[in-house]
Design an enzyme around this catalytic site. Structure first.
Site, PDB file in Angstrom:
ATOM      1  N   ASP A 166      -3.626  -4.860   5.073  1.00  0.00           N
ATOM      2  CA  ASP A 166      -3.076  -6.063   5.690  1.00  0.00           C
ATOM      3  C   ASP A 166      -3.744  -6.371   7.014  1.00  0.00           C
ATOM      4  O   ASP A 166      -4.499  -5.563   7.547  1.00  0.00           O
ATOM      5  CB  ASP A 166      -1.574  -5.866   5.942  1.00  0.00           C
ATOM      6  CG  ASP A 166      -0.830  -5.817   4.637  1.00  0.00           C
ATOM      7  OD1 ASP A 166      -1.344  -6.362   3.646  1.00  0.00           O
ATOM      8  OD2 ASP A 166       0.259  -5.219   4.610  1.00  0.00           O
TER       9      ASP A 166
ATOM     10  N   TYR B 102      -3.348   7.483   3.825  1.00  0.00           N
ATOM     11  CA  TYR B 102      -3.223   6.639   5.018  1.00  0.00           C
ATOM     12  C   TYR B 102      -2.921   7.514   6.222  1.00  0.00           C
ATOM     13  O   TYR B 102      -2.282   8.559   6.098  1.00  0.00           O
ATOM     14  CB  TYR B 102      -2.073   5.639   4.851  1.00  0.00           C
ATOM     15  CG  TYR B 102      -2.421   4.433   4.018  1.00  0.00           C
ATOM     16  CD1 TYR B 102      -2.962   3.298   4.604  1.00  0.00           C
ATOM     17  CD2 TYR B 102      -2.209   4.428   2.641  1.00  0.00           C
ATOM     18  CE1 TYR B 102      -3.286   2.188   3.842  1.00  0.00           C
ATOM     19  CE2 TYR B 102      -2.534   3.327   1.868  1.00  0.00           C
ATOM     20  CZ  TYR B 102      -3.071   2.203   2.473  1.00  0.00           C
ATOM     21  OH  TYR B 102      -3.404   1.118   1.728  1.00  0.00           O
TER      22      TYR B 102
END
Ligand SMILES: CC(C)(COP(=O)(O)OP(=O)(O)OC[C@H]1O[C@@H](n2cnc3c(N)ncnc32)[C@H](O)[C@@H]1O)[C@@H](O)C(=O)NCCC(=O)NCCS
Ligand SMILES: Nc1ncnc2c1ncn2[C@@H]1O[C@H](COP(=O)(O)OP(=O)(O)OP(=O)(O)O)[C@@H](O)[C@H]1O
Length: 673
Positions: free
Chosen positions: A129, A210
């Site tokens: 994002d 992540y």
């Protein structure tokens, strides 16, 4: 007088300095501007290119068209790192040019490693994002290659005699170097790997890791580390993500392989300095929208002792807590897609390039670390003067209430059921009643038929749709597969049309067969009766394959859609790619090297395009420029994404009970009856 003038000049100089520094800040990644500026020169780098040869060959090359059809293509994986802070996200978006992917494609086009995005067979491993960075984003793509002798992932050009080409051990294009020269400094290609033709960065990724960076502050990091372990395993994460029901996400179970909180510098574990940095690291098979940032938000609440670690178990218990409490997620900029794991890829680094990247990163780090320490010095000086350090956690979005309200006492978001109900009412989902009264939901799936006349632009449009992520099945491609030597259709064609129809290598001579069937209706019907059932069967298998992979719709590019009519009953949308007869004829003659008479015969072998236009519910007018067509395709894509007129294909429900063979049997009955 002269004193006043000197004074005035000083004032103006100060003003100029001020404006310069403001300009630097406004450029977003202002630090990047001070890095070694990137070159915009290279357009057609040869494998042995050096800076001097580049300068010589550059002029005049830039605008010369390149015939991609005479070059080999190579299917490769590229691993890239980017600092996402200045971008609106990774994937291209309609409403902004400022994405990593947009920069990447500019570089691929500039270096002429691809002809266009549509035909580049592109897949990405994940979307990140706005504001999110990546150290190991992976894409798969077909790039121009030097390898006339073949090799992993190489497709040789069809229309040239490769035996005349130099097959000596020639090195591959220096992909990393070529691309990094033209990419912005905050996007770097790290390495590349040759991969098999069917490799997809999206579907072949084994797991993703992540990392979320945060300072210790006043957080209890030991408590956070214990709490993070509670995320491991397979859980329903509907209370820890943004539920994307509108895009077909109904299943919120995800598997987390590991979750930890650790010091960014291992020796800092034992310290207590609030300015030490920590990492929340999480590895999973796949993630939901905003999942990591929601998980981090909870850990931050736990670290501040506003919530007990048990809150994680409570929110993962969707039986007792079916609705997500309202809370803000953690901010975007500390998040990075650290790794995407693939089995068996042989990554190729270009040593000199890695050194360049490292040097640029060191330069960037130096600037940022120095600024950090300047800030740190100021903070310490103020603290020494008695200023009270704030306990505020700066990593959560939105404003903070004065008194903390525990999560389980807060107002809750809409339940999954009511979201589903919303989409059921809008016609995007359908409720299936189970045998024992229980209900389940089947996301409605639909088929889109794309057709037109010969050379009216179907492939052009379907490539644009593919580029937008739509699954497309091309009947012309399938038609080639089903007549390969020793297939049932091949045997029947040879039986009916005789061995004269074969090339020396035993394959069907398509040109000869084309000449026969486009001038003789009876022969055409015979060929159709042999090939069409096989084409439909093969297409059906591909449709199921896409549906079972979770696609909501599939586009079928079928030239004879309205002529055969077999498929039309299953389509919710039909799209005709139209172009005016004169343009169609001239494009056909030019593309296939046909005389006017031959081209007219081929056009006449199909239903008139005007008639097809009347039968479709969307028309793409392709008589004009490709840009004009692209704009129409974007609009069509939006309509398909928002489509509410579904034909329910119940294959998913049946797949659950009968398995794939059951589905095939069921669907074959419908389609082939
Ligand atoms: C006749 C053949 C060998 C010619 O091969 P060629 O490589 O020259 O052309 P290609 O297959 O790419 O087709 C190009 C276009 O021709 C048109 N076309 C192809 N077959 C037919 C047909 N039977 N009737 C009318 N138009 C046809 C379509 O618009 C198609 O897009 C080949 O088209 C074929 O096998 N056709 C029968 C299968 C078929 O109907 N294919 C269309 C997809 S359903
Ligand atoms: N808008 C356009 N402007 C210029 N050329 C175009 C445009 N659209 C398509 N073309 C060219 O016209 C030719 C036919 O296009 P395309 O191959 O997409 O048609 P098709 O309908 O898929 O053909 P077929 O029926 O033979 O499979 C190609 O050479 C293509 O590059």
């Amino acid at each position: 007088m002269s004193e006043a003038l000197t004074e005035r000049i000083k004032e103006l100089e100060a003003e100029v300095d001020k404006l310069r520094s403001q300009l630097g800040e406004r450029n977003g990644a202002g630090e990047d501007m001070e890095l070694t500026p990137h070159s915009n020169e290279i357009t057609d780098c040869k494998p042995d290119c050096t800076s001097s040869s580049k300068k010589k060959g550059k002029k005049g090359n830039k605008d010369r068209p390149l015939d991609f059809s005479v070059h080999p293509r190579r299917h490769v994986a590229l691993r890239l790192a980017y600092m996402g802070w200045a971008y609106q996200g990774f994937a291209v978006q309609e409403n902004t040019e400022n994405t990593v992917e947009a920069r990447l494609f500019e570089a691929l086009l500039k270096t002429r490693l691809i002809q266009d995005r549509q035909s580049s067979n592109y897949h990405r491993c994940g979307r990140t994002d706005k504001g999110v960075s990546a150290f190991s984003q992976v894409i798969s793509i077909d790039l121009r290659s030097t390898q006339f002798c073949g090799g992993v992932g190489v497709t040789l050009p069809e229309n040239i005699d490769v035996s005349t080409k130099n097959k000596a051990d020639i090195s591959e294009f220096p992909y990393v170097k070529m691309l990094n020269r033209v990419l912005p400094q905050d996007i770097r290609i790290l390495d590349w790997a040759p991969v098999a033709q069917d490799f997809s960065a999206r579907f072949d990724c084994q797991s993703r890791t992540y990392r979320y960076y945060f300072p210790r502050g006043s957080l209890d990091v030991t408590l956070m580390a214990d709490a993070a372990k509670r995320y491991e395993g397979t859980h329903d994460f509907r209370n820890l993500c943004k539920m994307d029901v509108g895009n077909g996400v109904l299943q919120f179970q995800r598997t987390i392989l590991s979750a930890s909180v650790k010091a960014a510098q291992p020796q800092q574990d034992a310290n207590t300095d609030q300015y030490d940095l920590f990492i929340f690291e999480i590895k999973g098979l796949a993630f939901l929208y905003h999942q990591v940032r929601c998980m981090m938000a909870l850990l931050l609440l736990i670290g501040q002792k506003l919530e007990a670690p048990e809150i994680i178990d409570q929110l993962l218990d969707v039986q007792n807590n079916p609705r997500k409490p309202q809370y803000s997620m953690a901010v975007d900029y500390p998040l990075i897609l650290h790794d995407c794991h693939f089995d068996g890829l042989s990554w190729k680094q270009e040593t000199e390039e890695v050194n360049h990247i490292l040097a640029a990163l060191q330069q960037h780090w130096t600037q940022t670390a120095v600024k950090t320490h300047i800030l740190h010095g100021m903070i310490k000086a103020l603290e020494a003067k008695g200023a009270a350090p704030s306990n505020h956690c700066w990593l959560v979005e939105g404003s903070r209430c004065k008194s903390y309200k525990p999560l389980l006492e807060r107002p809750v978001c809409e339940s999954l059921e009511s979201r589903i109900e919303h989409f059921v009412k809008r016609g995007r989902l359908e409720r299936e009643e189970g045998q024992n009264g229980g209900g389940s939901h089947v996301y409605k799936m639909f088929l889109v038929g794309l057709t037109g006349g010969i050379s009216s632009g179907k492939s052009t449009v379907s490539s644009m749709l593919r580029e937008l992520g739509c699954p497309v099945i091309d009947a012309d491609v399938v038609a080639r597969k089903v007549v390969e030597p020793h297939t049932p259709a091949y045997t029947r064609i040879v039986y009916h049309f005789g061995p004269d129809i074969l090339l020396e290598n035993g394959e069907i001579d398509r040109q000869k067969l084309g000449q026969l069937i486009f001038t003789n209706e009876e022969k055409r019907k015979l060929l159709n009766s042999i090939t069409h059932p096989e084409i439909h069967k093969a297409m059906l298998k591909q449709i199921l394959f896409f549906f079972l992979r979770g696609y909501r719709y599939v586009v079928l590019d079928v030239p004879l859609l309205f002529e055969t009519r077999r498929l039309t009953q299953f389509l919710n949308h039909t799209v005709v790619v139209y172009c005016d007869p004169a343009t169609q004829l001239s494009r056909l003659m030019q593309r296939d090297g046909l005389t006017q008479e031959q081209a007219e015969q081929r056009v006449a072998a199909q239903m008139p395009l005007n008639e097809k236009r009347g039968l479709a519910n969307h028309v793409i007018e392709n008589s004009g420029s490709r840009e004009d067509t692209h704009r129409q395709v974007l609009r069509l894509h939006t309509k398909l994404e928002d489509s509410m007129d579904f034909l329910l294909v119940r294959v998913m429900a049946i797949a659950a009970t009968a398995g794939l063979s059951g589905v095939l049997l069921y669907a074959a009955k419908i389609l082939l009856s």
